[in-house]
Write a protein that holds these residues in place. Sequence first.
Motif, PDB file in Angstrom:
ATOM      1  N   ASP A 163       2.392   3.840   1.541  1.00 51.61           N
ATOM      2  CA  ASP A 163       1.682   4.926   0.874  1.00 51.61           C
ATOM      3  C   ASP A 163       0.342   4.458   0.309  1.00 51.61           C
ATOM      4  O   ASP A 163      -0.663   5.164   0.405  1.00 51.61           O
ATOM      5  CB  ASP A 163       2.526   5.485  -0.277  1.00 51.61           C
ATOM      6  CG  ASP A 163       3.975   5.732   0.093  1.00 51.61           C
ATOM      7  OD1 ASP A 163       4.513   4.995   0.938  1.00 51.61           O
ATOM      8  OD2 ASP A 163       4.581   6.649  -0.474  1.00 51.61           O
ATOM      9  N   ARG A 164       0.338   3.265  -0.301  1.00 55.25           N
ATOM     10  CA  ARG A 164      -0.841   2.809  -1.029  1.00 55.25           C
ATOM     11  C   ARG A 164      -1.934   2.240  -0.125  1.00 55.25           C
ATOM     12  O   ARG A 164      -3.062   2.041  -0.588  1.00 55.25           O
ATOM     13  CB  ARG A 164      -0.431   1.739  -2.056  1.00 55.25           C
ATOM     14  CG  ARG A 164       0.582   2.201  -3.101  1.00 55.25           C
ATOM     15  CD  ARG A 164       0.032   3.263  -4.041  1.00 55.25           C
ATOM     16  NE  ARG A 164      -1.108   2.778  -4.814  1.00 55.25           N
ATOM     17  CZ  ARG A 164      -1.028   2.025  -5.902  1.00 55.25           C
ATOM     18  NH1 ARG A 164       0.171   1.654  -6.354  1.00 55.25           N
ATOM     19  NH2 ARG A 164      -2.119   1.659  -6.538  1.00 55.25           N
ATOM     20  N   THR A 165      -1.636   1.971   1.141  1.00 56.20           N
ATOM     21  CA  THR A 165      -2.637   1.362   2.032  1.00 56.20           C
ATOM     22  C   THR A 165      -3.893   2.208   2.126  1.00 56.20           C
ATOM     23  O   THR A 165      -5.010   1.682   2.162  1.00 56.20           O
ATOM     24  CB  THR A 165      -2.055   1.140   3.448  1.00 56.20           C
ATOM     25  OG1 THR A 165      -0.828   0.420   3.342  1.00 56.20           O
ATOM     26  CG2 THR A 165      -3.016   0.350   4.320  1.00 56.20           C
ATOM     27  N   GLY A 166      -3.729   3.506   2.184  1.00 53.24           N
ATOM     28  CA  GLY A 166      -4.883   4.384   2.316  1.00 53.24           C
ATOM     29  C   GLY A 166      -5.338   5.010   1.015  1.00 53.24           C
ATOM     30  O   GLY A 166      -6.211   5.892   1.026  1.00 53.24           O
ATOM     31  N   PHE A 214       0.705 -14.060   7.605  1.00 51.14           N
ATOM     32  CA  PHE A 214      -0.285 -12.985   7.497  1.00 51.14           C
ATOM     33  C   PHE A 214       0.473 -11.672   7.275  1.00 51.14           C
ATOM     34  O   PHE A 214       1.354 -11.314   8.059  1.00 51.14           O
ATOM     35  CB  PHE A 214      -1.156 -12.918   8.754  1.00 51.14           C
ATOM     36  CG  PHE A 214      -2.037 -14.127   8.913  1.00 51.14           C
ATOM     37  CD1 PHE A 214      -3.101 -14.344   8.049  1.00 51.14           C
ATOM     38  CD2 PHE A 214      -1.793 -15.063   9.905  1.00 51.14           C
ATOM     39  CE1 PHE A 214      -3.917 -15.464   8.175  1.00 51.14           C
ATOM     40  CE2 PHE A 214      -2.589 -16.187  10.036  1.00 51.14           C
ATOM     41  CZ  PHE A 214      -3.655 -16.389   9.170  1.00 51.14           C
ATOM     42  N   PHE A 215       0.100 -11.003   6.199  1.00 50.70           N
ATOM     43  CA  PHE A 215       0.819  -9.806   5.760  1.00 50.70           C
ATOM     44  C   PHE A 215      -0.020  -8.551   6.023  1.00 50.70           C
ATOM     45  O   PHE A 215      -1.220  -8.519   5.741  1.00 50.70           O
ATOM     46  CB  PHE A 215       1.134  -9.905   4.265  1.00 50.70           C
ATOM     47  CG  PHE A 215       1.803  -8.692   3.697  1.00 50.70           C
ATOM     48  CD1 PHE A 215       3.165  -8.501   3.828  1.00 50.70           C
ATOM     49  CD2 PHE A 215       1.054  -7.720   3.032  1.00 50.70           C
ATOM     50  CE1 PHE A 215       3.785  -7.363   3.313  1.00 50.70           C
ATOM     51  CE2 PHE A 215       1.662  -6.588   2.507  1.00 50.70           C
ATOM     52  CZ  PHE A 215       3.028  -6.416   2.647  1.00 50.70           C
ATOM     53  N   HIS A 216       0.638  -7.516   6.561  1.00 50.16           N
ATOM     54  CA  HIS A 216       0.053  -6.187   6.712  1.00 50.16           C
ATOM     55  C   HIS A 216       0.967  -5.185   5.987  1.00 50.16           C
ATOM     56  O   HIS A 216       2.189  -5.266   6.113  1.00 50.16           O
ATOM     57  CB  HIS A 216      -0.038  -5.767   8.183  1.00 50.16           C
ATOM     58  CG  HIS A 216      -0.903  -6.641   9.031  1.00 50.16           C
ATOM     59  ND1 HIS A 216      -0.468  -7.851   9.536  1.00 50.16           N
ATOM     60  CD2 HIS A 216      -2.166  -6.465   9.499  1.00 50.16           C
ATOM     61  CE1 HIS A 216      -1.446  -8.384  10.271  1.00 50.16           C
ATOM     62  NE2 HIS A 216      -2.471  -7.571  10.261  1.00 50.16           N
ATOM     63  N   PRO A 217       0.404  -4.231   5.255  1.00 51.57           N
ATOM     64  CA  PRO A 217       1.254  -3.237   4.581  1.00 51.57           C
ATOM     65  C   PRO A 217       1.932  -2.263   5.543  1.00 51.57           C
ATOM     66  O   PRO A 217       2.904  -1.620   5.158  1.00 51.57           O
ATOM     67  CB  PRO A 217       0.279  -2.485   3.671  1.00 51.57           C
ATOM     68  CG  PRO A 217      -0.892  -3.404   3.508  1.00 51.57           C
ATOM     69  CD  PRO A 217      -0.997  -4.131   4.812  1.00 51.57           C
TER      70      PRO A 217
END
Length: 352
Positions: A84-87, A114-117
Amino acid sequence: MFDRSRFAGRSLAAATLAAALVTVGLAVPTPAVAAVSRAELALRWAPIHYQDVDATGSHALGGRSDYITRVDFDGDLNGRNNWDRTGAAGVSLAAAGYYSVVETSTHWYITYLFFHPRDWTDHPFFETEHENDGEGVLFAIERDGSTYGVLRSAVTVAHTSFYSYTPAGSTWSGGRENVDGTLQFQSSPHDSFSHPVTAQEAQGHGLKAYPQYNINGDGIVYYPSTVAETPSNGDDRDVRYQLIDVFASGGLWAQRANASLFANLGTFAGDNTDNCGVGTWECSTNSANAPWGWDDGDDAPGRGEIATDPAKLSVEYFTVPGSPSRAYTYNPYVSEAAALKAAARTAPPVVD
């Protein structure tokens, strides 16, 4: 006042002594190599990282869903609100990469995460999405007496499969697993070192040695650093990422029992709220791993051992000359080795 004549006299005396030792066939003493910190070691070997970017579809957020960042990019350690918070307005996706160093008397082993939400897709059928995504690479560095050692191998994580590589000229070769390719190196404009090069695909973020994955159209080239930059757009070819120690006080390893961040030992917590899975096959929950949860299910090493027991994994994957030590002189993961093995036996399979 600095007396140059005294300094010159001492230098001449030292040179004369060295020449005399050589003349009589004795070894000339060499100064000891200065010890290097684990942070310096991690920075030296951290990869230059190619990240493919896809800006199509609403779940891509114009490409932001493919940016690497911190686990707490949104200011909290709640893994269930990251999709939800990525954008969200005002939320930074400043670049970061995590590392852990463990040591034996013969090798350093450095794991990078390496992390991606978001793990996302723009395909409507037979593709899944999930909140959070963690994939990475293990480098084995031989302690050859030089300051930073020499890199001998890499094992990367692409979803639920591992891929192994050796640099050109490495003394290591295939073992129980075949070597999947040659690890390439590239100079960084931000330091004086030649770094190994890795790459991640867009959307699902599988990671391999460059150029087995590469930028296809838009993409970002990340360079290791002590500062975190945010890409100016989805086609920024010079972005520095900040290295963060997994074992730092309050860091990822210290948070391993935090139920807001981890659903179980080594698995990030993630739910299916907001628009995750909308227009796709499904949104799966609790479907991404930290390094101590990475697993290639049909290979001999157990779940998480790529990070927690890399000396074991390395001799399984490669033929290593000499007698590589299996006894760790520094390995904070060992404190919970039994718990990790128990979790591996009982944990449900993770999609990633």
